[in-house]
Scaffold this motif. Structure first.
Motif, PDB file in Angstrom:
ATOM      1  N   ASP A   1       0.855  -0.968   0.144  1.00  0.00           N
ATOM      2  CA  ASP A   1       0.116  -0.007   0.062  1.00  0.00           C
ATOM      3  C   ASP A   1       1.015   1.307   0.170  1.00  0.00           C
ATOM      4  OD1 ASP A   1      -2.995   1.062   1.965  1.00  0.00           O
ATOM      5  OD2 ASP A   1      -1.585   2.017   0.403  1.00  0.00           O
ATOM      6  N   GLU A   2       1.220   1.761  -1.062  1.00  0.00           N
ATOM      7  CA  GLU A   2       2.300   2.699  -1.412  1.00  0.00           C
ATOM      8  C   GLU A   2       1.714   4.284  -0.538  1.00  0.00           C
ATOM      9  OE1 GLU A   2       3.837   1.489  -5.666  1.00  0.00           O
ATOM     10  OE2 GLU A   2       4.640   3.155  -4.678  1.00  0.00           O
ATOM     11  N   GLU A   3       0.458   4.335  -0.986  1.00  0.00           N
ATOM     12  CA  GLU A   3      -0.235   5.748  -0.509  1.00  0.00           C
ATOM     13  C   GLU A   3      -0.162   5.645   0.990  1.00  0.00           C
ATOM     14  OE1 GLU A   3       0.085   6.732  -3.762  1.00  0.00           O
ATOM     15  OE2 GLU A   3      -0.529   7.981  -2.203  1.00  0.00           O
TER      16      GLU A   3
ATOM     17  N   ASP B   1      11.409   2.605  -6.583  1.00  0.00           N
ATOM     18  CA  ASP B   1      10.627   3.637  -6.457  1.00  0.00           C
ATOM     19  C   ASP B   1      10.959   5.239  -6.859  1.00  0.00           C
ATOM     20  OD1 ASP B   1       7.265   3.767  -5.724  1.00  0.00           O
ATOM     21  OD2 ASP B   1       8.354   5.587  -5.249  1.00  0.00           O
ATOM     22  N   GLN B   2      10.009   5.739  -7.566  1.00  0.00           N
ATOM     23  CA  GLN B   2      10.835   7.368  -7.699  1.00  0.00           C
ATOM     24  C   GLN B   2       9.569   8.274  -7.293  1.00  0.00           C
ATOM     25  OE1 GLN B   2      10.321   9.196 -12.005  1.00  0.00           O
ATOM     26  NE2 GLN B   2      12.328   8.964 -11.916  1.00  0.00           N
ATOM     27  N   VAL B   3      10.186   9.473  -6.649  1.00  0.00           N
ATOM     28  CA  VAL B   3       9.309  10.444  -6.369  1.00  0.00           C
ATOM     29  C   VAL B   3       9.839  11.936  -6.821  1.00  0.00           C
ATOM     30  CG1 VAL B   3       8.961   9.306  -4.167  1.00  0.00           C
ATOM     31  CG2 VAL B   3      10.725  10.990  -4.082  1.00  0.00           C
TER      32      VAL B   3
ATOM     33  N   ARG C   1       1.505  10.137 -19.168  1.00  0.00           N
ATOM     34  CA  ARG C   1       0.690   9.938 -17.997  1.00  0.00           C
ATOM     35  C   ARG C   1       1.457   8.643 -16.916  1.00  0.00           C
ATOM     36  NH1 ARG C   1      -4.939   8.290 -20.203  1.00  0.00           N
ATOM     37  NH2 ARG C   1      -5.362   8.259 -18.033  1.00  0.00           N
ATOM     38  N   GLN C   2       2.254   8.154 -17.541  1.00  0.00           N
ATOM     39  CA  GLN C   2       2.939   6.906 -16.901  1.00  0.00           C
ATOM     40  C   GLN C   2       4.099   7.455 -15.944  1.00  0.00           C
ATOM     41  OE1 GLN C   2       4.425   4.583 -19.898  1.00  0.00           O
ATOM     42  NE2 GLN C   2       2.335   3.938 -20.693  1.00  0.00           N
ATOM     43  N   SER C   3       4.104   8.675 -16.152  1.00  0.00           N
ATOM     44  CA  SER C   3       5.547   9.437 -15.601  1.00  0.00           C
ATOM     45  C   SER C   3       5.185  10.340 -14.302  1.00  0.00           C
ATOM     46  CB  SER C   3       6.622  10.349 -16.494  1.00  0.00           C
ATOM     47  OG  SER C   3       7.087   9.257 -17.559  1.00  0.00           O
TER      48      SER C   3
ATOM     49  N   ALA D   1       4.778  13.816 -15.681  1.00  0.00           N
ATOM     50  CA  ALA D   1       3.953  13.876 -16.814  1.00  0.00           C
ATOM     51  C   ALA D   1       5.004  14.495 -18.184  1.00  0.00           C
ATOM     52  CB  ALA D   1       2.870  15.165 -16.743  1.00  0.00           C
ATOM     53  N   TYR D   2       5.984  13.789 -18.002  1.00  0.00           N
ATOM     54  CA  TYR D   2       6.935  14.036 -19.060  1.00  0.00           C
ATOM     55  C   TYR D   2       7.945  12.628 -19.116  1.00  0.00           C
ATOM     56  CZ  TYR D   2      10.216  15.358 -15.194  1.00  0.00           C
ATOM     57  OH  TYR D   2      11.076  15.372 -14.306  1.00  0.00           O
ATOM     58  N   LYS D   3       8.161  12.407 -20.575  1.00  0.00           N
ATOM     59  CA  LYS D   3       9.301  11.379 -20.610  1.00  0.00           C
ATOM     60  C   LYS D   3      10.447  12.212 -21.250  1.00  0.00           C
ATOM     61  CE  LYS D   3       6.702   7.009 -20.754  1.00  0.00           C
ATOM     62  NZ  LYS D   3       6.068   5.971 -21.229  1.00  0.00           N
TER      63      LYS D   3
HETATM   64  N1  LIG Z   1      10.203   6.573 -19.485  1.00  0.00           N
HETATM   65  C1  LIG Z   1      10.359   7.468 -18.529  1.00  0.00           C
HETATM   66  N2  LIG Z   1       9.662   7.211 -17.503  1.00  0.00           N
HETATM   67  C2  LIG Z   1       9.826   8.206 -16.634  1.00  0.00           C
HETATM   68  C3  LIG Z   1      10.310   9.435 -16.820  1.00  0.00           C
HETATM   69  N3  LIG Z   1      10.265  10.012 -15.477  1.00  0.00           N
HETATM   70  C4  LIG Z   1       9.865   9.472 -14.766  1.00  0.00           C
HETATM   71  N4  LIG Z   1       9.426   8.194 -15.315  1.00  0.00           N
HETATM   72  C5  LIG Z   1       8.722   7.221 -14.638  1.00  0.00           C
HETATM   73  C6  LIG Z   1       9.585   6.271 -13.686  1.00  0.00           C
HETATM   74  C7  LIG Z   1       8.782   5.595 -12.710  1.00  0.00           C
HETATM   75  O1  LIG Z   1       8.327   4.386 -13.279  1.00  0.00           O
HETATM   76  C8  LIG Z   1       7.509   6.467 -12.928  1.00  0.00           C
HETATM   77  C9  LIG Z   1       7.318   7.260 -11.516  1.00  0.00           C
HETATM   78  O2  LIG Z   1       7.232   6.310 -10.443  1.00  0.00           O
HETATM   79  P1  LIG Z   1       6.165   5.804  -9.837  1.00  0.00           P
HETATM   80  O3  LIG Z   1       6.682   4.963  -8.553  1.00  0.00           O
HETATM   81  O4  LIG Z   1       5.361   6.624  -9.209  1.00  0.00           O
HETATM   82  O5  LIG Z   1       5.257   4.808 -10.624  1.00  0.00           O
HETATM   83  P2  LIG Z   1       5.371   3.415 -11.269  1.00  0.00           P
HETATM   84  O6  LIG Z   1       4.142   3.238 -11.837  1.00  0.00           O
HETATM   85  O7  LIG Z   1       6.759   3.374 -11.741  1.00  0.00           O
HETATM   86  O8  LIG Z   1       5.732   2.314  -9.792  1.00  0.00           O
HETATM   87  P3  LIG Z   1       4.990   2.096  -8.933  1.00  0.00           P
HETATM   88  O9  LIG Z   1       3.402   2.648  -8.937  1.00  0.00           O
HETATM   89  O10 LIG Z   1       5.587   2.761  -7.615  1.00  0.00           O
HETATM   90  O11 LIG Z   1       4.997   0.682  -8.444  1.00  0.00           O
HETATM   91  O12 LIG Z   1       7.846   7.600 -13.697  1.00  0.00           O
HETATM   92  C10 LIG Z   1      11.059   9.544 -17.992  1.00  0.00           C
HETATM   93  O13 LIG Z   1      11.617  10.797 -18.264  1.00  0.00           O
HETATM   94  N5  LIG Z   1      11.029   8.661 -18.758  1.00  0.00           N
END
Ligand SMILES: Nc1nc2c(ncn2[C@H]2C[C@H](O)[C@@H](COP(=O)(O)OP(=O)(O)OP(=O)(O)O)O2)c(=O)[nH]1
Length: 183
Positions: free
Chosen positions: A17-19, A60-62, A137-139, A142-144
């Motif tokens: 439960d990350e939240e 994990d990334q914040v 939206r995956q980041s 909100a950018y890659k």
């Molecule tokens: N491809 C790419 N991904 C990015 C970039 N910046 C951030 N991210 C991704 C890396 C992480 O997977 C994600 C944010 O981490 P989170 O832990 O919030 O989400 P994630 O779904 O990865 O894992 P989780 O929900 O913690 O199991 O955003 C970027 O510039 N490019």
């Protein structure tokens, strides 16, 4: 990222439960670095208990902006609001990785990158989101960076892989020194 590096692995959902973990730590004014590390560790620990004899990597990334840890924008409107607030300013991405073996932590690292956003115009922001929201939206920001998101930035100070989500170079170094990976 591990596939591109020809590192064999399989994914197992940690279902933590990350939240709840994030909220508990933020209520104690924990440092973003410690929040990222605790989330990464919680995933690695949970999966390691089910996989004795295996190395388990949790990540994990914040995103830290003006002292606050932001969560991933849930809608295009959230992303517009977040990028509008951050434009022209600096934020940080903190990517934590923790490796467990037989239910014990054996290695950890938190990579930090400073991101300087351009003062992008409202018009460009709208065009950017229209073109990129489905991917961005995956980041968390909100950018890659490897896609059009790079045009949002004036400067990126730190490791590219840490931006993408995990301190890959440090992980590979650890596995190589240990002899898990040939070099
Ligand atoms: N491809 C790419 N991904 C990015 C970039 N910046 C951030 N991210 C991704 C890396 C992480 O997977 C994600 C944010 O981490 P989170 O832990 O919030 O989400 P994630 O779904 O990865 O894992 P989780 O929900 O913690 O199991 O955003 C970027 O510039 N490019």
């Amino acid at each position: 990222m591990l596939t591109n590096a020809a590192v064999p692995f399989r994914v197992e959902k940690a279902r933590v439960d990350e939240e709840m973990i994030r909220a508990a730590l933020q209520s104690e004014d924990a440092h973003p670095r410690d929040i990222a590390d605790a989330l990464a560790e919680s995933k690695a620990r949970k999966v390691s208990h089910r996989n004795p004899g295996n190395l388990v990597l949790g990540c994990d990334q914040v995103l830290e902006f003006e002292g606050r840890v932001l969560a991933k924008p849930e809608s295009l409107e959230d992303a517009r609001e977040q990028l509008t607030a951050m434009r022209g300013k600096r934020h940080r991405l903190l990517s934590a990785a923790v490796i467990y073996e037989d239910a014990e932590p054996i290695w950890r690292h938190v990579g930090v990158v400073r991101m300087q956003l351009r003062s992008i115009s409202d018009d460009y922001l709208e065009d950017y989101l229209a073109r990129n929201w489905q991917s961005a939206r995956q980041s968390v920001g909100a950018y890659k960076l490897e896609e059009e998101g790079v045009r949002l930035f004036e400067r990126v100070e730190g490791d590219y892989f840490t931006v993408l989500g995990m301190p890959l170079l440090e992980i590979l170094s650890f596995l190589t020194v240990r002899g898990d990976l040939k070099s």
